[in-house]
Design a protein around this motif. Structure first.
Motif, PDB file in Angstrom:
ATOM      1  N   GLY A 279       0.802  -1.224   0.000  1.00  0.00           N
ATOM      2  CA  GLY A 279       0.000   0.000   0.000  1.00  0.00           C
ATOM      3  C   GLY A 279       0.828   1.264   0.000  1.00  0.00           C
ATOM      4  O   GLY A 279       2.057   1.223   0.152  1.00  0.00           O
TER       5      GLY A 279
ATOM      6  N   GLY B 284       0.766   0.574  -3.423  1.00  0.00           N
ATOM      7  CA  GLY B 284      -0.640   0.177  -3.561  1.00  0.00           C
ATOM      8  C   GLY B 284      -1.287   0.618  -4.865  1.00  0.00           C
ATOM      9  O   GLY B 284      -2.514   0.676  -4.943  1.00  0.00           O
TER      10      GLY B 284
ATOM     11  N   GLY C 219      -2.291  -1.246   3.341  1.00  0.00           N
ATOM     12  CA  GLY C 219      -2.577   0.172   3.615  1.00  0.00           C
ATOM     13  C   GLY C 219      -3.013   0.890   2.354  1.00  0.00           C
ATOM     14  O   GLY C 219      -2.279   1.710   1.817  1.00  0.00           O
ATOM     15  N   MET C 220      -4.230   0.570   1.880  1.00  0.00           N
ATOM     16  CA  MET C 220      -4.735   1.207   0.663  1.00  0.00           C
ATOM     17  C   MET C 220      -5.980   2.048   0.945  1.00  0.00           C
ATOM     18  O   MET C 220      -6.686   2.440   0.027  1.00  0.00           O
TER      19      MET C 220
ATOM     20  N   GLY D 206      -4.053   4.538   6.337  1.00  0.00           N
ATOM     21  CA  GLY D 206      -2.959   5.459   6.018  1.00  0.00           C
ATOM     22  C   GLY D 206      -1.729   5.280   6.916  1.00  0.00           C
ATOM     23  O   GLY D 206      -0.912   6.196   7.041  1.00  0.00           O
TER      24      GLY D 206
ATOM     25  N   ARG E 227      -7.220  15.185  11.166  1.00  0.00           N
ATOM     26  CA  ARG E 227      -7.065  14.687   9.792  1.00  0.00           C
ATOM     27  C   ARG E 227      -7.857  15.542   8.813  1.00  0.00           C
ATOM     28  O   ARG E 227      -7.409  15.832   7.706  1.00  0.00           O
TER      29      ARG E 227
HETATM   30  N1  UDP Z   1      -3.714   4.072  -1.583  1.00  0.00           N
HETATM   31  C1  UDP Z   1      -3.152   3.012  -2.244  1.00  0.00           C
HETATM   32  N2  UDP Z   1      -3.709   2.628  -3.432  1.00  0.00           N
HETATM   33  C2  UDP Z   1      -4.782   3.267  -3.976  1.00  0.00           C
HETATM   34  C3  UDP Z   1      -5.360   4.335  -3.252  1.00  0.00           C
HETATM   35  C4  UDP Z   1      -4.802   4.709  -2.053  1.00  0.00           C
HETATM   36  O1  UDP Z   1      -2.191   2.418  -1.793  1.00  0.00           O
HETATM   37  O2  UDP Z   1      -5.225   2.854  -5.042  1.00  0.00           O
HETATM   38  C5  UDP Z   1      -3.080   4.501  -0.328  1.00  0.00           C
HETATM   39  C6  UDP Z   1      -2.721   5.974  -0.259  1.00  0.00           C
HETATM   40  O3  UDP Z   1      -1.508   6.205  -0.942  1.00  0.00           O
HETATM   41  C7  UDP Z   1      -2.625   6.156   1.233  1.00  0.00           C
HETATM   42  C8  UDP Z   1      -3.708   5.209   1.772  1.00  0.00           C
HETATM   43  O4  UDP Z   1      -4.004   4.331   0.706  1.00  0.00           O
HETATM   44  O5  UDP Z   1      -1.367   5.711   1.690  1.00  0.00           O
HETATM   45  C9  UDP Z   1      -5.009   5.944   2.083  1.00  0.00           C
HETATM   46  O6  UDP Z   1      -4.951   6.403   3.302  1.00  0.00           O
HETATM   47  P1  UDP Z   1      -6.259   7.001   4.037  1.00  0.00           P
HETATM   48  O7  UDP Z   1      -5.742   7.986   4.995  1.00  0.00           O
HETATM   49  O8  UDP Z   1      -7.300   7.394   3.068  1.00  0.00           O
HETATM   50  O9  UDP Z   1      -6.770   5.670   4.737  1.00  0.00           O
HETATM   51  P2  UDP Z   1      -7.717   5.490   6.003  1.00  0.00           P
HETATM   52  O10 UDP Z   1      -6.749   5.355   7.164  1.00  0.00           O
HETATM   53  O11 UDP Z   1      -8.557   6.687   6.154  1.00  0.00           O
HETATM   54  O12 UDP Z   1      -8.451   4.237   5.691  1.00  0.00           O
END
Ligand code: UDP
Length: 259
Positions: free
Chosen positions: A119, A147, A170-171, A197, A223
């Motif tokens: 990710g 990711g 972590g996506m 994230g 955030r």
């Molecule tokens: N991300 C990824 N692939 C994608 C879209 C997003 O790896 O196709 C990653 C993005 O780079 C970031 C994470 O997913 O590192 C998104 O974090 P966010 O804060 O939205 O996640 P949450 O903790 O809110 O679920």
């Protein structure tokens, strides 16, 4: 001979929060469950669910199915912890993706568990890997990949080739939950966990809210102020909907143990 993995039966005593079953657990219990799954060859999918994810699952049937079938769904967010108390249940701990990831690194370093990180953007992930390797020098990273890949099949075969014990994805929600759900059978890995994230925070790309904000339930505000355009809908609309639906649930008297 191919190893046949048994799916761990969902843990008992989940608490119903807007039809999502939350597993009351501590970081220590998660670490124990992970070590147990790796030892016994069972599989577990761990989800850390905040108010935004629970609200999204209310409407998104695919996400709701992912949460239903996950072995552990932790309360990631003070609003979820408070909702559980408000609905008349015993107090439970907050378990976040990032803090759980640190516990997992620590335990894996000690027990020799092999971890794969999936990710985030390439450069962010590389910085996160450097930080992790510095903090946990004996940790075995079976592999890591950004990711933004095109083919699930290719990604799954890359991961399978190095046979990790634990896969941290972590996506961001809900993409990571659906990706795990769709690929967990072919991945055949003991422990898979969505960490949102986390790699952005570990790398220092995105700062984490100060501890007082985490403790007072204001991490979402921190955030939101960092990425208002991307996150306003997730936090303002979802949090309002979450509070409204929890109030409705309280009035209907349905927020108790479900299993
Ligand atoms: N991300 C990824 N692939 C994608 C879209 C997003 O790896 O196709 C990653 C993005 O780079 C970031 C994470 O997913 O590192 C998104 O974090 P966010 O804060 O939205 O996640 P949450 O903790 O809110 O679920």
């Amino acid at each position: 001979m191919p190893c046949i993995r048994i799916r761990c039966s969902p843990l008992k005593n989940k608490i119903n929060v807007l039809k999502v079953g939350i597993t009351p657990c501590s970081y220590t219990e998660i670490a124990k469950t992970i070590a147990g799954a790796i030892k016994t060859g069972t599989t577990i999918h761990i989800v850390t669910a905040n108010a935004a994810m629970i609200t999204a699952a209310w409407k998104d049937r695919q996400l709701s199915r992912c949460l239903d079938e996950a072995e552990m769904v932790t309360a990631d967010g003070m609003s979820v912890v408070w909702a559980i108390r408000f609905l008349g249940n015993k107090a439970i701990d907050r378990v976040t993706g990032i803090d759980a990831a640190y516990k997992i690194f620590k335990q894996a370093e000690k027990l020799g568990h092999r971890i794969f990180l999936l990710g985030a953007a390439q450069e962010v992930l590389m910085s996160a890997v450097k930080v992790i390797q510095k903090q946990f020098p004996a940790l075995i990273l079976a592999g890591f990949h950004h990711g933004y890949f095109k083919s699930d099949t290719v990604m799954v075969s890359i991961i399978k080739k190095v046979r990790p014990d634990i896969l941290l994805v972590g996506m961001g929600f809900s993409m990571q939950e659906k990706w795990i759900y769709n690929n967990k059978t072919s991945l055949d890995i003991p422990v898979i966990m969505g960490v949102g994230g986390t790699f952005d925070v570990i790398s220092g790309e995105i700062p984490r809210a100060p501890v007082w904000m985490q403790k007072t339930g204001l991490e979402w505000l921190f955030r939101l102020l960092q990425e208002p355009q991307r996150l306003w809908k997730r936090y303002l609309v979802s949090n309002t909907m979450f509070i409204y639906n929890v109030l409705k649930m309280k009035l209907s008297g349905k927020g108790k143990w479900i299993q």
